[in-house]
Design a protein around this motif. Structure first.
Motif, short mmCIF file in Angstrom:
data_model
loop_
_atom_site.label_atom_id
_atom_site.label_comp_id
_atom_site.label_asym_id
_atom_site.label_seq_id
_atom_site.Cartn_x
_atom_site.Cartn_y
_atom_site.Cartn_z
N GLY A 1 -12.91 1.72 -37.33
CA GLY A 1 -12.74 0.26 -37.52
C GLY A 1 -11.46 -0.11 -36.49
N ALA A 2 -11.32 -1.23 -36.45
CA ALA A 2 -10.14 -1.91 -35.54
C ALA A 2 -8.84 -1.28 -35.88
CB ALA A 2 -10.18 -3.26 -35.42
N LEU A 3 -8.13 -0.77 -34.91
CA LEU A 3 -6.59 -0.27 -35.18
C LEU A 3 -5.71 -1.00 -34.29
CD1 LEU A 3 -5.07 1.93 -36.76
CD2 LEU A 3 -5.40 3.39 -35.09
N ALA A 4 -4.51 -1.35 -34.94
CA ALA A 4 -3.61 -1.85 -33.95
C ALA A 4 -2.56 -1.11 -33.26
CB ALA A 4 -2.75 -2.79 -34.91
N THR A 5 -2.08 -1.51 -32.16
CA THR A 5 -1.25 -0.96 -31.64
C THR A 5 0.21 -1.02 -32.46
OG1 THR A 5 -0.63 -2.60 -29.98
CG2 THR A 5 -2.18 -0.90 -29.23
N THR A 6 1.28 -0.42 -31.93
CA THR A 6 2.62 -0.62 -32.70
C THR A 6 3.43 -1.17 -31.75
OG1 THR A 6 3.23 1.27 -32.84
CG2 THR A 6 2.12 0.62 -34.72
N VAL A 7 4.56 -1.74 -32.13
CA VAL A 7 5.78 -2.18 -31.24
C VAL A 7 7.12 -2.20 -32.28
CG1 VAL A 7 6.97 -4.08 -30.18
CG2 VAL A 7 4.36 -3.81 -30.07
N THR A 8 7.73 -1.10 -31.77
CA THR A 8 9.09 -0.93 -32.61
C THR A 8 10.22 -0.94 -31.59
OG1 THR A 8 8.97 1.42 -32.32
CG2 THR A 8 7.80 0.55 -34.16
N THR A 9 11.27 -0.99 -32.08
CA THR A 9 12.68 -0.89 -31.11
C THR A 9 12.65 0.15 -30.24
OG1 THR A 9 13.84 0.56 -32.57
CG2 THR A 9 14.06 -2.04 -32.71
N ASP A 10 11.92 1.46 -30.55
CA ASP A 10 11.73 2.45 -29.35
C ASP A 10 10.59 2.85 -28.99
OD1 ASP A 10 11.57 3.38 -32.06
OD2 ASP A 10 12.67 5.37 -31.47
N VAL A 11 9.49 2.48 -29.43
CA VAL A 11 8.29 2.84 -29.38
C VAL A 11 7.29 1.62 -28.89
CG1 VAL A 11 6.18 4.15 -29.91
CG2 VAL A 11 8.50 5.17 -30.46
N ALA A 12 6.49 1.54 -27.95
CA ALA A 12 5.51 0.37 -27.80
C ALA A 12 4.57 0.88 -26.49
CB ALA A 12 6.21 -0.67 -27.44
N CYS A 13 3.37 0.49 -26.50
CA CYS A 13 2.64 0.76 -25.48
C CYS A 13 3.24 0.29 -24.08
CB CYS A 13 1.33 -0.10 -25.53
SG CYS A 13 0.34 0.32 -27.07
N ALA A 14 3.19 0.87 -22.94
CA ALA A 14 3.94 0.76 -21.78
C ALA A 14 3.25 1.39 -20.70
CB ALA A 14 5.31 1.49 -21.98
N LEU A 15 3.67 0.79 -19.35
CA LEU A 15 3.14 1.57 -18.20
C LEU A 15 4.26 1.52 -17.20
CD1 LEU A 15 0.76 2.07 -16.34
CD2 LEU A 15 0.55 -0.44 -15.78
N TRP A 16 4.42 2.55 -16.52
CA TRP A 16 5.53 2.62 -15.53
C TRP A 16 4.74 2.82 -14.05
CZ3 TRP A 16 6.58 7.25 -12.88
CH2 TRP A 16 7.74 7.51 -12.26
N VAL A 17 5.04 2.21 -13.16
CA VAL A 17 4.63 2.51 -11.75
C VAL A 17 5.53 2.38 -10.78
CG1 VAL A 17 2.80 1.61 -10.20
CG2 VAL A 17 2.69 1.10 -12.29
N CYS A 18 5.66 3.46 -9.94
CA CYS A 18 6.89 3.33 -8.99
C CYS A 18 6.37 4.09 -7.60
CB CYS A 18 7.90 4.46 -9.40
SG CYS A 18 9.38 4.58 -8.23
N TRP A 19 6.45 3.22 -6.49
CA TRP A 19 6.03 3.42 -5.17
C TRP A 19 6.94 4.85 -4.73
CZ3 TRP A 19 8.31 4.09 -0.15
CH2 TRP A 19 7.57 4.19 1.06
N SER A 20 6.09 5.98 -4.25
CA SER A 20 6.76 6.98 -3.69
C SER A 20 6.51 7.34 -2.36
CB SER A 20 6.35 8.19 -4.72
OG SER A 20 5.02 8.46 -4.69
N GLY A 21 6.01 6.58 -1.60
CA GLY A 21 5.53 7.19 0.02
C GLY A 21 4.29 6.29 0.41
N THR A 22 4.17 6.63 1.77
CA THR A 22 2.87 6.12 2.29
C THR A 22 1.92 7.37 2.41
OG1 THR A 22 3.88 6.68 4.49
CG2 THR A 22 4.16 4.50 3.78
N ALA B 1 0.84 -1.29 -0.10
CA ALA B 1 -0.01 0.05 -0.04
C ALA B 1 0.81 1.27 -0.19
CB ALA B 1 -0.78 -0.07 1.32
N GLY B 2 0.55 2.34 -0.82
CA GLY B 2 1.18 3.62 -0.58
C GLY B 2 0.76 4.39 -1.69
#
Length: 178
Positions: A157-178, A85-86
């Motif tokens: 219509g449907a559209l695809a995400t892309t994955v390349t060497t420097d760009v892709a869908c991503a998520l960053w999560v970092c605990w920072s306190g209570t 938790a935090g």
């Protein structure tokens, strides 16, 4: 040293001696946790088809870092589940294939509900695809709460995400306190 609990500092009582146990509880445990907080960085290694005009949680099948084991690459792959938790700093990216039609967007969800102020929308860039990052948002999570990055597009219509060497869908999560 994964899955350390948030340390509780030792209570000092007048007349106590400074012992190894007191040092461990008050200094070592806190220092170890703060040097190894929960951190997750996940990306999409395989493209995903996203339906037009529908917010869709983006799958993350690759982990760069998952210090507390809050993500699975085989079940509910769009989710990072808080193990501690935090307060967390969170940011997401949606990366889209080329299409000159409609609008593209990305936003963050906590337990399936939108994080206010996290959505970003843009017009497509035409010939090349587009990547859209959310602003970094601070969210309070209980152990067991989950965070996702979601994408939205209105190409008709449907559209695809892309994955390349420097760009892709991503998520960053970092605990920072209570």
């Amino acid at each position: 040293m994964a899955n350390l609990p948030v340390p509780t500092l030792a209570s000092e009582i007048s007349g106590n001696f400074f012992t190894a146990a007191l040092a461990r509880a008050g200094i070592y445990n806190a220092g170890t946790f703060l040097l190894n907080p929960p951190l997750f960085v996940g990306t999409q290694g395989t493209t995903q088809s996203v339906t037009s005009s529908s917010w869709t949680a983006l799958t993350l099948d690759t982990e760069q870092v998952d210090s507390y084991g809050g993500h699975s690459t085989s079940s509910n792959t769009s989710r990072y589940i808080a193990q501690v938790a935090g307060v967390y700093a969170v940011c997401g990216v949606a990366s889209w294939a080329s299409s000159a039609t409609g609008v593209r967007g990305t936003r963050l969800h906590v337990n399936g509900s939108v994080v206010q102020g996290s959505a970003q929308m843009t017009l497509p860039s035409g010939d090349s695809g587009s990547a859209i990052a959310t602003p970094v948002r601070t969210v309070r999570l209980a152990a067991g709460d989950y965070v996702e990055v979601a994408g939205w597009q209105s190409s008709g219509g449907a559209l695809a995400t892309t994955v390349t060497t420097d760009v892709a869908c991503a998520l960053w999560v970092c605990w920072s306190g209570t």
